[in-house]
Design a protein around this motif. Structure first.
Motif, short mmCIF file in Angstrom:
data_model
loop_
_atom_site.label_atom_id
_atom_site.label_comp_id
_atom_site.label_asym_id
_atom_site.label_seq_id
_atom_site.Cartn_x
_atom_site.Cartn_y
_atom_site.Cartn_z
N UNK A 46 0.87 -1.15 0.01
CA UNK A 46 -0.09 0.10 0.02
C UNK A 46 0.91 1.31 -0.11
N UNK A 47 2.04 1.39 0.76
CA UNK A 47 2.73 2.38 0.69
C UNK A 47 3.52 2.62 -0.64
N UNK A 48 3.86 1.76 -1.24
CA UNK A 48 4.47 1.98 -2.75
C UNK A 48 3.38 2.57 -3.65
N UNK A 49 2.19 1.93 -3.75
CA UNK A 49 0.88 2.55 -4.33
C UNK A 49 0.60 3.96 -4.08
N UNK A 50 0.55 4.17 -2.56
CA UNK A 50 0.13 5.44 -2.01
C UNK A 50 1.01 6.51 -2.20
N UNK A 51 2.30 6.24 -1.62
CA UNK A 51 3.18 7.29 -2.05
C UNK A 51 3.64 7.46 -3.49
N UNK A 52 3.62 6.49 -4.12
CA UNK A 52 4.06 6.84 -5.61
C UNK A 52 2.99 7.58 -6.24
N UNK A 53 1.60 7.30 -6.04
CA UNK A 53 0.52 8.02 -6.52
C UNK A 53 0.67 9.62 -6.01
N UNK A 54 1.17 9.63 -4.67
CA UNK A 54 1.30 10.82 -4.13
C UNK A 54 2.31 11.91 -4.73
N UNK A 55 3.41 11.05 -5.08
CA UNK A 55 4.49 11.85 -5.74
C UNK A 55 4.28 12.29 -7.02
N UNK A 56 3.70 11.17 -7.90
CA UNK A 56 3.22 11.51 -9.04
C UNK A 56 2.19 12.69 -9.29
#
Length: 812
Positions: A46-56
């Motif tokens: 979830x952290x990879x998906x959440x923070x990846x979407x946040x940065x993008x």
């Protein structure tokens, strides 16, 4: 006083500083709900998906603010970024090398915009990362970061940016679990970051800088900004401490309510009958039929079908104790049995003749993958119980279904390893209506048992060694099916214990429950010790068994087999032990005794009684089926019977009308009604002479025209017709009606008999006549009321005087 106009543009350094602060503040604000997803997901995916979407999303918002993109352009860019990065961040198993998206990536991404929310809410948390659930945190973080950062960089006042950030936090709470992770810390971090960021933005905003000319006290004071920051930090610290203290005191004792608790009610397995009731049926009817095959099953492994731990005096079934019980089934997912330890293996199941909702499995299942034509239906209908290791599919099994299971097999401990191990502290459901005194039957067998494992082994050995095996089939010893209280009492109270797995497993479980031992009954399949399964295990009805599982602390549920071997069958001739031989001594002859009166020989009529019971049962079954069929037919035919009765009552009413002329009219109405039921196009309000050709044509009887003329002559002629002439008229009517059916088919005649057209027509005619009569009455009343006005005022005065005189004569 005059104020200096604010500068139109910020210096480049100040603009960069403000942008940096905005980006950092938005990242910290949105990191709170992203971290809040931790209890909902299993693993760090979830952290990879959440923070990846946040940065993008933040990068896209900064780019859009710099290039001054409009709403439509920014929306299109966000959608494109979702499909480009969604595979690598949310569905990496569908991409090439974990990065390049494919068609198999874009399809679930497109569908997941709508369906991923429901899938997340209807899956037991913590959910797996590989079932497409990561679309939710990725999509939320992407959209929230684009909106929050975009508003922070473009809109004044910047407090508008808190709206999407708060919405993201609220959605995360609603989609999460009822037991959140550090909710107080999340709230404090969000509040502190929001207050500090807004304070800095207000201090740095050039639109707020006002310089009053000629006012020396308005000049900036050295160190004033630092003091403001220190004072603000102190205020935030005090607020945070107060918030922590308040939360510690006023926090609710119960869990919070989330959408997961109310979206879809849990699956209820108790709406299906207990599978143990069909045990004897499988053994009898499917002994040589292939029910299913398993590839990759270890030699000593067992295939589970169902686990039951609740007894009600008639049947063993799953309990309704709620979470953690044998009825706590949840939708299948990729991270089932998270605490299982042992050897991980892959099994392949192929269903043949097995039906029902119970899904065969083995070990502690961690993942199920269905294939075949019904793969999607089975996947949506599949549920698993972590507490019992059993699975069901509400869609039902069918021939050709197949699935692959990843499962964990734990090592079986020896009795020596269990020597000092106690029973696990498992809360078992209450066994209602169980036979009393069951533990007394095993007192002697368990007298020398001390440790928990010795007690269980003693109970198992007593039943398996002292009992006899029989399915009660043809050629076997009498052994009734079932496991109700009466059957268990008969098993343990007879001189010879005779039964099969169904009775012995239930008996051992009930005795163990009475002794305080956590035990349950398991129904499943396993190969015989003399004939191991090999690489492919073909399960038939002959391989169906029932056994008992007992919970030991640290080892879980372990199997025990109280059923005697199948070759241990009862013998009618009981062999008695021989006495020790002694030397022969001449004894005196015994004194004479009176002959003993033997009781009359009772014939063994067990077979005849069984035949009588079978015959009686067959008769009762036939009667019940016949009664049910008749009841269904009666319900279906009731409307048609009611129509026939209404028409018969209408005919009797017409035939026995008080006025003789109405009897003649009633006879003609019978002809008209039959023509209407045959769908004749009759005009409303037509006379007998006008309707006679249409009626005669529809009935196929040219004599109808003569009957119409006769009816008019009888009704409107001088005098009343005699009863003989009325009877003769009705005989001609009946002859015409009987002849009208000659040219019709069977279904046409039946349809006319049960038609509602004539009944409805008469009802409408009655309403029309009533309306006409009511209208005529109203017209007459209006005319009567208007008569005095036409006669003038004088008659009215005379009438008034006349009424007054009458009032004086009669004071009442």
């Amino acid at each position: 006083m005059s104020a200096a106009a604010p500068r139109a543009d910020l210096p480049r350094a100040a603009a960069r500083r403000r942008t940096l602060v905005d980006v950092v503040a938005v990242a910290l604000l949105l990191a709170v709900p992203v971290i809040g997803f931790a209890p909902t997901f299993a693993g760090p995916g979830f952290a990879v998906a959440g923070f990846g979407g946040l940065a993008a999303g933040m990068g896209l918002a900064v780019l859009g603010a710099r290039l001054r993109w409009g709403v439509l352009t920014l929306t299109a860019a966000t959608a494109a970024l979702y499909f480009v990065l969604g595979g690598a961040l949310a569905l990496p198993h569908t991409t090439l090398a974990g990065v390049v998206p494919t068609i198999e990536t874009w399809r679930p991404l497109a569908v997941g915009i709508v369906t991923s929310w429901k899938q997340l809410l209807t899956t037991v948390a913590p959910v797996a990362s590989g079932d497409g659930h990561l679309i939710v945190p990725f999509l939320l973080a992407l959209v929230a970061s684009v909106l929050t950062a975009g508003l922070a960089l473009r809109v004044r006042p910047p407090a508008w940016a808190l709206v999407p950030a708060l919405a993201f936090l609220g959605v995360e709470i609603a989609l999460g679990m009822s037991q959140p992770a550090l909710p107080v810390v999340q709230g404090i971090v969000f509040a502190v970051v929001a207050v500090a960021w807004l304070a800095l933005r207000q201090a740095w905003d050039p639109a707020r800088t006002v310089v009053e000319v000629g006012a020396p006290d308005a000049l900036p004071v050295p160190g004033q900004g630092i003091r403001r920051l220190v004072a603000g930090a102190a205020i935030l610290g005090v607020a945070a401490a107060a918030g922590v203290a308040t939360a510690a005191i006023a926090a609710p004792a119960g869990p919070r309510y989330v959408l997961r608790d109310v979206v879809i009610p849990p699956f209820d397995i108790r709406q299906y009958p207990s599978p143990l009731q069909s045990f004897r049926g499988y053994v009898r009817d499917s002994a040589d039929e292939t029910l299913f095959t398993v590839t990759g099953l270890p030699d000593d492994a067992r295939v589970r079908l169902a686990v039951m731990d609740a007894y009600n005096g008639m049947v063993y079934n799953v309990s309704d104790e709620g979470a953690g019980s044998s009825s706590a089934f949840t939708p299948v997912r990729e991270n089932m049995s998270p605490d299982a330890e042992g050897q991980t293996m892959t099994l392949r199941f192929e269903i043949d003749e097995l039906d029902g909702v119970w899904l065969p499995d083995a070990g502690a299942v961690t993942e199920v993958r269905f294939d075949g034509e019904r793969a999607d239906d089975l996947r949506r209908a599949a549920h698993y119980n972590d507490a019992t290791g059993t699975a069901v599919v509400t869609a039902g099994l069918a021939q050709g279904d197949a699935y692959t299971m990843t499962t964990v097999f734990a090592a079986s401990p020896s009795d020596e390893a269990l020597a000092d191990v106690g029973f696990a502290p498992v809360r078992m459901p209450e066994q209602r209506e169980a036979p009393e005194g069951l533990a007394e039957a095993a007192t002697d067998a368990m007298a020398e048992a001390v440790t928990p494992i010795e007690r269980v082994r003693a109970l198992e050995s007593w039943l398996a060694q002292d009992g006899f095996f029989s399915h009660g089939l043809e050629g076997e010893a009498l052994s009734p099916a079932g496991h109700g209280a009466a059957r268990v009492t008969t098993l343990l109270g007879s001189d010879q214990m005779i039964g099969d797995d169904e009775q012995y497993a239930v008996a051992m479980s009930l005795i163990a429950a009475e002794l305080g031992i956590p035990a349950r009954v398991v129904m499943g399949f396993h190969a015989d010790e003399e004939d191991p399964a090999g690489q492919v295990f073909t399960a038939t009805g002959a391989d169906l068994h029932a056994w008992v599982e007992v919970a030991f602390e640290g080892y879980g549920w372990l199997p025990f087999d109280p059923t005697p071997p199948e070759d241990q069958v009862p013998n009618d001739q009981t062999t008695k032990p021989k006495a020790d031989p002694r030397p022969q001594v001449l004894q005196p002859p015994p004194p004479p005794q009176e002959p003993v009166e033997l009781p009359p020989t009772v014939a063994d009529d067990r077979e005849s009684e069984e035949d009588q019971e079978a015959g009686a049962g067959w008769i009762v079954t036939v009667l019940l089926i016949a009664g049910g069929v008749l009841a269904v037919l009666a319900v279906l035919l009731a409307p048609f019977i009611a129509i026939l009765l209404l028409k018969a009552a209408r005919r009797r009413r017409r035939r026995a009308a008080p006025a003789v002329a109405d009897r003649i009219s009633g006879g003609w109405d019978e002809l008209v009604d039959r023509a209407v039921d045959l769908r004749a196009p009759l005009a409303a309000g037509a006379t007998r002479a006008e309707s006679a050709p249409v009626v005669g044509s529809s009935l196929g009887q040219p004599a109808v025209t003569a009957l119409a003329a006769r009816a008019d002559a009888e009704v409107f002629g001088p005098g009343e017709p005699s009863p003989e002439r009325v009877d003769d008229f009705w005989r001609e009517i009946d002859a015409v009606l009987a002849g009208s059916d000659a040219g019709l088919g069977r279904w046409a005649r039946l349809r006319a008999r049960v038609s509602l057209r004539s009944l409805l027509m008469r009802a409408r005619l009655g309403e029309v006549r009533a309306s006409i009569a009511q209208r005529a009455t109203q017209i007459a009343r209006d005319a009567r009321d208007a008569a005095p006005a036409r006669r003038g005022a004088r008659p009215a005065a005379a009438d008034t005087g006349h009424d007054a005189a009458r009032a004086e004569e009669d004071p009442r």
